[in-house]
Structures are given as C-alpha cells and as structure tokens.
Write an enzyme that holds these catalytic residues in place. Structure first.
Site, PDB file in Angstrom:
ATOM      1  N   HIS A   1      -6.766  -6.196   3.304  1.00 49.45           N
ATOM      2  CA  HIS A   1      -7.824  -5.491   3.114  1.00 49.45           C
ATOM      3  C   HIS A   1      -8.131  -5.290   1.451  1.00 49.45           C
ATOM      4  O   HIS A   1      -7.995  -4.402   1.055  1.00 49.45           O
ATOM      5  CB  HIS A   1      -8.291  -4.656   3.440  1.00 49.45           C
ATOM      6  CG  HIS A   1      -7.772  -4.146   4.868  1.00 49.45           C
ATOM      7  ND1 HIS A   1      -7.442  -2.672   5.607  1.00 49.45           N
ATOM      8  CD2 HIS A   1      -7.648  -5.446   6.052  1.00 49.45           C
ATOM      9  CE1 HIS A   1      -7.603  -2.939   7.118  1.00 49.45           C
ATOM     10  NE2 HIS A   1      -7.570  -4.754   7.637  1.00 49.45           N
TER      11      HIS A   1
ATOM     12  N   TYR B   1      -8.502 -24.360  -8.535  1.00 51.84           N
ATOM     13  CA  TYR B   1      -7.336 -23.997  -8.037  1.00 51.84           C
ATOM     14  C   TYR B   1      -8.285 -22.913  -6.443  1.00 51.84           C
ATOM     15  O   TYR B   1      -6.993 -22.716  -5.186  1.00 51.84           O
ATOM     16  CB  TYR B   1      -6.878 -23.345  -8.886  1.00 51.84           C
ATOM     17  CG  TYR B   1      -6.140 -23.985  -9.339  1.00 51.84           C
ATOM     18  CD1 TYR B   1      -4.988 -24.393  -8.619  1.00 51.84           C
ATOM     19  CD2 TYR B   1      -6.350 -24.060 -10.277  1.00 51.84           C
ATOM     20  CE1 TYR B   1      -3.777 -25.212  -9.290  1.00 51.84           C
ATOM     21  CE2 TYR B   1      -5.251 -25.510 -11.009  1.00 51.84           C
ATOM     22  CZ  TYR B   1      -4.559 -25.658 -10.509  1.00 51.84           C
ATOM     23  OH  TYR B   1      -3.897 -27.099 -11.587  1.00 51.84           O
TER      24      TYR B   1
END
Ligand SMILES: [Zn+2]
Length: 225
Positions: free
Chosen positions: A95, A120
C-alpha cells in the site's frame, strides 16, 4: 535456495520495505512459489516489518494451509497473477503512497498507468495495468487480473495499491520499488509538461534488453500528454 532461506528472505525484504515507509501498519503481503507448487505467504494482520520466519503461512499446491499462521486474505490477488504469469516465482503487494495516489487520478490509462519516464521503470516493472476498485479480499479481483491475460507483471489496484510479480523475490521487490518511485516522479511532474522517453527510445530499450511491453504488440499505450 532452501525453504528456510526463502522464509528469511521474505522477512528481510518485508522489513526493508516497511522501514522505508513503503507499506504502513499491517498492510502489504509477499508470496513465493515453491518447487513443489506450494507457496510461502505472509500471514493475515502481520506487519511486513516484524515477520517471524517460522510463522509464515505454508500452503500446498491446492492453496490449503499446511503450517504457520492464517494467510493474508489477499490470496486471490496472488493466485490470479501466478496463474496468468507462468514464470512468476514471487509476488509483492504494497500500500505504497505514490502508487496508490496515482490510481485515483482521472487521466490514468488502465493499460499504461505510467508514461515511459525512465529506462529502469521499463526494465524492471515493464508497463503497468490499472484494475478497478474491489473490496480487499473480494475474489472478483482475480477475474480482473486474469482479464489482463498475463500481459502485465505490474498491476495497480485502484484506491488500494500495486501487485507485482517477478521471477525471484528480489526481482519482484525491485520492480515494486521502481513502480513506486516512478509514480512519485509522475506526481512531481504532473502538469509541468515533462519530456518522457520517445517511442523510439522505448523501442530501443525493449529491443536491447528484451523487455516485453504490451504497448508494442499493437496496443496504443503512451498517450499521456
Ligand atoms: Zn492490500
């Protein structure tokens, strides 16, 4: 890697994620698929910062608890992603603040939740799908994930958080971190007209590093401007 080592890995990465504020309280969960088809998964109501290797839930290939504490109620998320991503060995669900914030923005493309901002992000997380809101533990979320047909290893659950699969726990953790940081960059740059990677730069990365991007299979993804 032995099962005991894998249990320790789950605790080590869980603590690292928790200590950096990437998942608060007892939120978030981690699972690993074992060679016998069974799983290790973090228990329900357990903080990722304070896991005990001996109490991690051990499930058999049918998903039945063999030992350890009762598993997370978010099992349907994990099983649906394993089912649709055959090569996945580990799944991380957090979360994490910026990824959750991203899911509530009106302009988000559910088939490319983030624009191609950094190499990336694409190399570790690939592209990210967004599925609608479901109550935590609602088995219907599994159908939404299956509906993505295994094209995405990174999925955002609206108003809830990311679920990311990897071919190892390390890969899944690193991809989740890239997703969170890229969501943060997006929020920092939103409405500032930033330059994202061009379609040519994305195609070059995909070719060079063998990244499988759903938007390159004929789907139009990157319309974020
Ligand atoms: Zn959750």
């Amino acid at each position: 890697m032995s099962e005991n080592r894998l249990r320790e890995e789950i605790c080590r990465y869980g603590r690292s994620l928790f200590e950096r504020g990437l998942t608060p309280g007892s939120s978030g969960n981690i699972s690993l698929r074992l060679d016998d088809g069974g799983w290790l998964v973090t228990p329900t109501n357990a903080s990722l910062g304070f896991l005990d290797p001996a109490r991690i839930s051990r499930l058999d290939a049918a998903g039945q608890l063999i030992s350890g504490d009762k598993p997370t109620k978010e099992i349907p998320l994990h099983s649906a992603l394993y089912e649709s991503r055959g090569s996945a060995r580990a799944i991380v669900h957090l979360h994490s603040t910026h990824a959750v914030a991203l899911t509530m923005l009106p302009e988000i493309d559910p088939r490319a939740a983030l624009p191609p901002m950094t190499p990336y992000y694409l190399m570790r997380a690939g592209e990210t799908a967004l599925v609608p809101y479901y109550r935590p533990g609602d088995p219907a979320v599994a159908d939404a994930i299956r509906g993505l047909a295994g094209k995405y290893s990174s999925v955002l659950l609206a108003n809830h958080g990311p679920v990311v699969a990897g071919d190892s726990l390390e890969a899944a953790v690193f991809a989740t971190e890239e997703l969170e940081e890229t969501a943060k960059l997006y929020l920092l740059l939103r409405n500032l007209n930033p330059r994202y990677l061009s379609p040519e730069q994305v195609a070059d990365l995909a070719r060079t590093f063998g990244i499988d991007l759903p938007s390159l299979d004929g789907h139009e993804g990157h319309d974020h401007d």
